[in-house]
Design a protein around this motif. Sequence first.
Motif, PDB file in Angstrom:
ATOM      1  N   VAL A  95       1.001  -1.127   0.195  1.00  0.00           N
ATOM      2  CA  VAL A  95       0.038   0.019  -0.107  1.00  0.00           C
ATOM      3  C   VAL A  95       0.809   1.021   0.176  1.00  0.00           C
ATOM      4  CG1 VAL A  95      -1.619   1.329   1.237  1.00  0.00           C
ATOM      5  CG2 VAL A  95      -1.940  -1.183   1.111  1.00  0.00           C
ATOM      6  N   ARG A  96       0.540   2.033  -0.884  1.00  0.00           N
ATOM      7  CA  ARG A  96       1.582   3.283  -0.955  1.00  0.00           C
ATOM      8  C   ARG A  96       0.770   4.375  -1.505  1.00  0.00           C
ATOM      9  NH1 ARG A  96       6.715   1.206  -4.869  1.00  0.00           N
ATOM     10  NH2 ARG A  96       7.728  -0.161  -3.272  1.00  0.00           N
ATOM     11  N   ALA A  97       1.513   5.522  -0.718  1.00  0.00           N
ATOM     12  CA  ALA A  97       0.819   6.722  -0.676  1.00  0.00           C
ATOM     13  C   ALA A  97       1.610   7.808  -1.422  1.00  0.00           C
ATOM     14  CB  ALA A  97       0.597   7.364   0.616  1.00  0.00           C
ATOM     15  N   GLY A  98       1.051   8.590  -2.242  1.00  0.00           N
ATOM     16  CA  GLY A  98       1.733   9.780  -3.168  1.00  0.00           C
ATOM     17  C   GLY A  98       1.936   9.277  -4.596  1.00  0.00           C
ATOM     18  N   PRO A  99       2.670  10.162  -5.251  1.00  0.00           N
ATOM     19  CA  PRO A  99       2.912   9.718  -6.650  1.00  0.00           C
ATOM     20  C   PRO A  99       3.751   8.409  -6.957  1.00  0.00           C
ATOM     21  CG  PRO A  99       4.211  11.653  -6.166  1.00  0.00           C
ATOM     22  CD  PRO A  99       3.285  11.190  -5.012  1.00  0.00           C
ATOM     23  N   LEU A 100       3.214   7.568  -7.864  1.00  0.00           N
ATOM     24  CA  LEU A 100       3.884   6.228  -8.154  1.00  0.00           C
ATOM     25  C   LEU A 100       4.974   6.448  -9.143  1.00  0.00           C
ATOM     26  CD1 LEU A 100       1.042   3.992  -8.479  1.00  0.00           C
ATOM     27  CD2 LEU A 100       2.337   4.023  -6.648  1.00  0.00           C
ATOM     28  N   PRO A 101       6.094   5.969  -8.762  1.00  0.00           N
ATOM     29  CA  PRO A 101       7.330   5.880 -10.002  1.00  0.00           C
ATOM     30  C   PRO A 101       6.875   4.991 -10.786  1.00  0.00           C
ATOM     31  CG  PRO A 101       7.783   4.432  -7.939  1.00  0.00           C
ATOM     32  CD  PRO A 101       6.614   4.778  -7.721  1.00  0.00           C
ATOM     33  N   ASN A 102       7.975   5.361 -12.053  1.00  0.00           N
ATOM     34  CA  ASN A 102       7.395   4.449 -13.355  1.00  0.00           C
ATOM     35  C   ASN A 102       8.100   3.293 -13.111  1.00  0.00           C
ATOM     36  OD1 ASN A 102       6.140   6.687 -14.631  1.00  0.00           O
ATOM     37  ND2 ASN A 102       7.918   7.526 -15.496  1.00  0.00           N
ATOM     38  N   SER A 103       7.705   2.146 -13.030  1.00  0.00           N
ATOM     39  CA  SER A 103       7.954   0.926 -12.858  1.00  0.00           C
ATOM     40  C   SER A 103       7.106  -0.160 -13.383  1.00  0.00           C
ATOM     41  CB  SER A 103       8.031   0.584 -11.642  1.00  0.00           C
ATOM     42  OG  SER A 103       7.038   0.231 -10.631  1.00  0.00           O
ATOM     43  N   ALA A 104       7.612  -1.426 -13.226  1.00  0.00           N
ATOM     44  CA  ALA A 104       7.063  -2.579 -13.577  1.00  0.00           C
ATOM     45  C   ALA A 104       5.522  -2.888 -12.651  1.00  0.00           C
ATOM     46  CB  ALA A 104       7.674  -3.918 -13.756  1.00  0.00           C
ATOM     47  N   MET A 105       5.617  -2.042 -11.686  1.00  0.00           N
ATOM     48  CA  MET A 105       4.277  -2.374 -10.847  1.00  0.00           C
ATOM     49  C   MET A 105       2.939  -2.059 -11.417  1.00  0.00           C
ATOM     50  SD  MET A 105       5.851  -1.190  -7.031  1.00  0.00           S
ATOM     51  CE  MET A 105       6.039   0.476  -7.626  1.00  0.00           C
ATOM     52  N   LYS A 106       1.816  -2.840 -11.050  1.00  0.00           N
ATOM     53  CA  LYS A 106       0.646  -2.512 -11.317  1.00  0.00           C
ATOM     54  C   LYS A 106      -0.219  -1.864 -10.072  1.00  0.00           C
ATOM     55  CE  LYS A 106       1.323  -4.865 -15.207  1.00  0.00           C
ATOM     56  NZ  LYS A 106       1.750  -4.106 -16.415  1.00  0.00           N
ATOM     57  N   ALA A 107      -1.067  -1.051 -10.197  1.00  0.00           N
ATOM     58  CA  ALA A 107      -1.701  -0.408  -9.179  1.00  0.00           C
ATOM     59  C   ALA A 107      -3.169  -0.301  -9.387  1.00  0.00           C
ATOM     60  CB  ALA A 107      -1.044   1.203  -9.263  1.00  0.00           C
ATOM     61  N   ARG A 108      -3.929  -0.384  -8.199  1.00  0.00           N
ATOM     62  CA  ARG A 108      -5.154  -0.032  -8.092  1.00  0.00           C
ATOM     63  C   ARG A 108      -5.671   0.976  -7.183  1.00  0.00           C
ATOM     64  NH1 ARG A 108      -8.038  -4.741  -9.129  1.00  0.00           N
ATOM     65  NH2 ARG A 108     -10.171  -3.577  -8.719  1.00  0.00           N
ATOM     66  N   SER A 109      -6.318   1.840  -7.442  1.00  0.00           N
ATOM     67  CA  SER A 109      -6.455   2.922  -6.594  1.00  0.00           C
ATOM     68  C   SER A 109      -7.327   2.600  -5.103  1.00  0.00           C
ATOM     69  CB  SER A 109      -7.509   3.908  -7.272  1.00  0.00           C
ATOM     70  OG  SER A 109      -7.884   5.210  -6.368  1.00  0.00           O
ATOM     71  N   LEU A 110      -7.135   3.236  -4.150  1.00  0.00           N
ATOM     72  CA  LEU A 110      -7.468   3.182  -2.810  1.00  0.00           C
ATOM     73  C   LEU A 110      -8.255   4.251  -2.404  1.00  0.00           C
ATOM     74  CD1 LEU A 110      -5.025   0.842  -0.759  1.00  0.00           C
ATOM     75  CD2 LEU A 110      -7.009   0.148  -2.149  1.00  0.00           C
ATOM     76  N   GLY A 111      -8.348   5.317  -3.367  1.00  0.00           N
ATOM     77  CA  GLY A 111      -8.860   6.445  -3.039  1.00  0.00           C
ATOM     78  C   GLY A 111      -7.761   7.683  -2.842  1.00  0.00           C
ATOM     79  N   ILE A 112      -8.563   8.885  -2.466  1.00  0.00           N
ATOM     80  CA  ILE A 112      -7.645   9.951  -2.221  1.00  0.00           C
ATOM     81  C   ILE A 112      -7.965  10.520  -0.780  1.00  0.00           C
ATOM     82  CG2 ILE A 112      -7.082  12.507  -2.864  1.00  0.00           C
ATOM     83  CD1 ILE A 112      -7.961  11.750  -5.738  1.00  0.00           C
ATOM     84  N   SER A 113      -6.863  10.822  -0.139  1.00  0.00           N
ATOM     85  CA  SER A 113      -6.823  11.038   1.309  1.00  0.00           C
ATOM     86  C   SER A 113      -6.640  12.760   1.653  1.00  0.00           C
ATOM     87  CB  SER A 113      -5.731  10.412   2.138  1.00  0.00           C
ATOM     88  OG  SER A 113      -5.531  11.154   3.340  1.00  0.00           O
ATOM     89  N   GLU A 114      -7.579  13.267   2.226  1.00  0.00           N
ATOM     90  CA  GLU A 114      -7.432  14.744   2.372  1.00  0.00           C
ATOM     91  C   GLU A 114      -6.200  14.643   3.626  1.00  0.00           C
ATOM     92  OE1 GLU A 114     -10.922  16.485   3.902  1.00  0.00           O
ATOM     93  OE2 GLU A 114     -11.404  16.937   2.173  1.00  0.00           O
ATOM     94  N   VAL A 115      -5.281  15.612   3.152  1.00  0.00           N
ATOM     95  CA  VAL A 115      -4.087  16.022   4.153  1.00  0.00           C
ATOM     96  C   VAL A 115      -4.355  17.225   4.780  1.00  0.00           C
ATOM     97  CG1 VAL A 115      -1.570  16.156   4.541  1.00  0.00           C
ATOM     98  CG2 VAL A 115      -2.411  14.555   2.663  1.00  0.00           C
ATOM     99  N   ILE A 116      -4.389  17.005   6.258  1.00  0.00           N
ATOM    100  CA  ILE A 116      -4.939  18.722   6.988  1.00  0.00           C
ATOM    101  C   ILE A 116      -3.830  18.854   7.924  1.00  0.00           C
ATOM    102  CG2 ILE A 116      -7.213  18.137   6.653  1.00  0.00           C
ATOM    103  CD1 ILE A 116      -7.545  17.053   9.272  1.00  0.00           C
ATOM    104  N   THR A 117      -4.009  19.939   8.460  1.00  0.00           N
ATOM    105  CA  THR A 117      -2.856  20.413   9.482  1.00  0.00           C
ATOM    106  C   THR A 117      -3.723  20.336  10.576  1.00  0.00           C
ATOM    107  OG1 THR A 117      -1.618  21.680   7.755  1.00  0.00           O
ATOM    108  CG2 THR A 117      -1.394  22.144  10.231  1.00  0.00           C
ATOM    109  N   VAL A 118      -3.164  19.925  11.771  1.00  0.00           N
ATOM    110  CA  VAL A 118      -3.970  19.758  12.943  1.00  0.00           C
ATOM    111  C   VAL A 118      -2.929  20.075  14.179  1.00  0.00           C
ATOM    112  CG1 VAL A 118      -5.797  18.069  12.397  1.00  0.00           C
ATOM    113  CG2 VAL A 118      -3.460  17.213  13.422  1.00  0.00           C
ATOM    114  N   ARG A 119      -3.486  20.477  15.255  1.00  0.00           N
ATOM    115  CA  ARG A 119      -2.977  20.369  16.669  1.00  0.00           C
ATOM    116  C   ARG A 119      -3.759  20.160  17.764  1.00  0.00           C
ATOM    117  NH1 ARG A 119      -0.608  26.196  17.477  1.00  0.00           N
ATOM    118  NH2 ARG A 119      -0.312  25.672  19.423  1.00  0.00           N
TER     119      ARG A 119
END
Length: 298
Positions: free
Chosen positions: A169-193
């Motif tokens: 399971v990988r987050a972010g842009p995928l490098p060009n490679s022989a790997m195949k990918a299936r989407s697991l959706g898009i996560s909102e990245v927020i700033t918290v404290r």
Amino acid sequence: MAASRLWNNWHSDNNTCAAISQIRLMRDTNRLQEMEVFLAVVDEGSFSAAALARQMTPSGVSKMMTRLEQRLGVTLMRRTTRKIHITDEGMDFARSTRGILAALDQAEREVGCGPVAGTVRIASSSAYANHILAPILPELLRQYPELEVELVIGDGLVDMGGQPIDLAVRAGPLPNSAMKARSLGISEVITVRAPGSLEGSLAFAYARRDPIWREGGSRVRATDGNTIAALALHGNGTARVGHFIVRQELVTGQLERVAGSRTVREEFHVVYLGKAAALPARVSTVIEHLVHRGRVDR
């Protein structure tokens, strides 16, 4: 010769399931079928009962057993008008036959044409494993009691070609490679404290490819996103985290979104090597479960 050709085709075409399908067809006419019918006679105790179990006629079973004994040159069973008695040689042959058929069934399971069984090794971040995978795993394990899952936890990239990893399971842009990918959706990245938190930001202790994670001047750094969220929860500073990691803490007020901070988005994928059609059933089943139940944007 036929078996030799099948074996060569199996490896040269990398089409294992097709080869096993051919083997299954051969079982209707070759020695494997004789073995299966013989074991049915041993287990059922008569030709008629074995015929019923194998969807054959009693005369068909009798003729096949006669041919088997003639080919082996040994008496496997003694027939009377009331029952069939298995000879010592027949019992030895039955034991060997069960081992052969069990080995074939195991081979089919291992290459993915049989039941979903065996170990699937998943490389995942702690954040995804704890907050997404853990809640949906029991459903999968209950459905497939012979399936085992081994998690390799870490935010860094894993060399899937050099390690015994089935999928990642990988987050972010995928490098060009022989790997195949299936989407697991898009996560909102927020700033918290946390309320009353120390000033300053928390950040990753290693360079990430996606520029959305680049922070400067951080007093506290970690190599794991889940740890960064925990540090923020305990007041160690401001953190940029995936919304799915801190959803509950935002509801309870333990964390709050930083006013004026921008929301960015990060794609998640499940990645694997090879063609989807050639994956073992244990691996393809887990992938489908993640795609349908393990999205980060639910």
